[in-house]
Design an enzyme around this catalytic site. Structure first.
Site, mmCIF file in Angstrom:
data_model
loop_
_atom_site.group_PDB
_atom_site.id
_atom_site.type_symbol
_atom_site.label_atom_id
_atom_site.label_comp_id
_atom_site.label_asym_id
_atom_site.label_seq_id
_atom_site.Cartn_x
_atom_site.Cartn_y
_atom_site.Cartn_z
ATOM 1 N N GLU A 63 0.834 -1.206 0.000
ATOM 2 C CA GLU A 63 0.000 0.000 0.000
ATOM 3 C C GLU A 63 0.866 1.253 0.000
ATOM 4 O O GLU A 63 0.529 2.249 -0.637
ATOM 5 C CB GLU A 63 -0.973 0.024 1.174
ATOM 6 C CG GLU A 63 -1.899 1.225 1.085
ATOM 7 C CD GLU A 63 -3.209 1.076 1.838
ATOM 8 O OE1 GLU A 63 -3.974 2.050 1.813
ATOM 9 O OE2 GLU A 63 -3.469 0.016 2.422
ATOM 10 N N GLY A 83 -5.793 4.642 -0.163
ATOM 11 C CA GLY A 83 -6.095 3.288 -0.587
ATOM 12 C C GLY A 83 -7.534 2.977 -0.200
ATOM 13 O O GLY A 83 -7.954 3.272 0.923
ATOM 14 N N HIS A 90 -0.212 -14.243 -0.716
ATOM 15 C CA HIS A 90 1.158 -14.531 -0.315
ATOM 16 C C HIS A 90 1.490 -15.942 -0.805
ATOM 17 O O HIS A 90 0.789 -16.896 -0.465
ATOM 18 C CB HIS A 90 1.311 -14.430 1.195
ATOM 19 C CG HIS A 90 0.794 -13.132 1.750
ATOM 20 N ND1 HIS A 90 1.206 -11.903 1.279
ATOM 21 C CD2 HIS A 90 -0.117 -12.866 2.710
ATOM 22 C CE1 HIS A 90 0.583 -10.947 1.945
ATOM 23 N NE2 HIS A 90 -0.229 -11.509 2.816
ATOM 24 N N VAL A 91 2.522 -16.050 -1.629
ATOM 25 C CA VAL A 91 2.808 -17.332 -2.281
ATOM 26 C C VAL A 91 4.091 -18.003 -1.793
ATOM 27 O O VAL A 91 4.316 -19.170 -2.082
ATOM 28 C CB VAL A 91 2.853 -17.173 -3.822
ATOM 29 C CG1 VAL A 91 1.489 -16.749 -4.341
ATOM 30 C CG2 VAL A 91 3.912 -16.182 -4.264
ATOM 31 N N SER A 93 7.241 -17.735 1.601
ATOM 32 C CA SER A 93 7.691 -17.053 2.811
ATOM 33 C C SER A 93 9.153 -16.665 2.674
ATOM 34 O O SER A 93 9.897 -17.203 1.853
ATOM 35 C CB SER A 93 7.476 -17.935 4.044
ATOM 36 O OG SER A 93 8.244 -19.112 3.942
ATOM 37 N N HIS A 107 -4.805 0.642 -14.255
ATOM 38 C CA HIS A 107 -5.837 1.600 -14.691
ATOM 39 C C HIS A 107 -5.551 2.937 -14.028
ATOM 40 O O HIS A 107 -5.397 3.007 -12.809
ATOM 41 C CB HIS A 107 -7.235 1.125 -14.285
ATOM 42 C CG HIS A 107 -8.279 2.179 -14.437
ATOM 43 N ND1 HIS A 107 -8.771 2.569 -15.655
ATOM 44 C CD2 HIS A 107 -8.902 2.955 -13.514
ATOM 45 C CE1 HIS A 107 -9.670 3.545 -15.467
ATOM 46 N NE2 HIS A 107 -9.758 3.782 -14.183
ATOM 47 N N GLY A 109 -7.377 6.229 -13.841
ATOM 48 C CA GLY A 109 -8.486 7.144 -14.041
ATOM 49 C C GLY A 109 -8.242 8.452 -13.317
ATOM 50 O O GLY A 109 -7.294 8.588 -12.550
#
Length: 141
Positions: A63, A83, A90-91, A93, A107, A109
């Site tokens: 963030e 935010g 989380h894939v 460690s 994107h 905008g």
């Protein structure tokens, strides 16, 4: 973005003073035409009890870099960047070293922005994938 890379990174460093980013030792280390990278050390102060990087610290890193990127790329002197939604997967460690979060715009905008943020370790292994939506709110005088 009319600033040099050094000026952008210095501006990001100033934004971190006395904030969560300073507490987590997050620093901004690279900026390109359409991306921003921040790094964070993986030490016991950002571990969960079993000694690996806490998912919440990764989300804070994501963030931080996504919001800073919105501020930089929108030239948002007249806006507050917030935010409004974040999602993280989380894939892998990590126990030590540094993690690097690269925010890239999906994107852009006038009001909302969608960021893809990948967090990797020092070897380039994918640790977490984050989607962040930010909103630009006009500052009132």
């Amino acid at each position: 973005m009319n600033l040099t890379q050094t000026e952008v990174l210095e501006q990001c460093a100033k934004m971190c003073k006395n904030t969560l980013m300073e507490t987590l030792e997050i620093s901004f280390c690279e900026v390109g035409k359409d991306y921003l990278v921040a790094k964070m050390p993986v030490t016991p102060r950002v571990h969960q009890p079993d000694g690996v990087l806490h998912g919440g610290a990764m989300v804070a890193l994501a963030e931080s870099v996504g919001s800073a990127a919105s501020f930089i790329f929108l030239n948002a002197k007249d806006f507050y960047i917030r935010g409004i939604e974040i999602s993280a997967n989380h894939v892998k460690s990590v126990k030590q070293g540094y993690v690097f979060a690269k925010a890239e715009i999906l994107h852009q905008g006038r009001t909302t922005q969608l960021w893809d943020i990948k967090i990797k370790d020092e070897e380039g292994n994918l640790i977490s994938i984050v989607k962040l939506t930010t909103i630009a709110l006009p500052k009132t005088k």
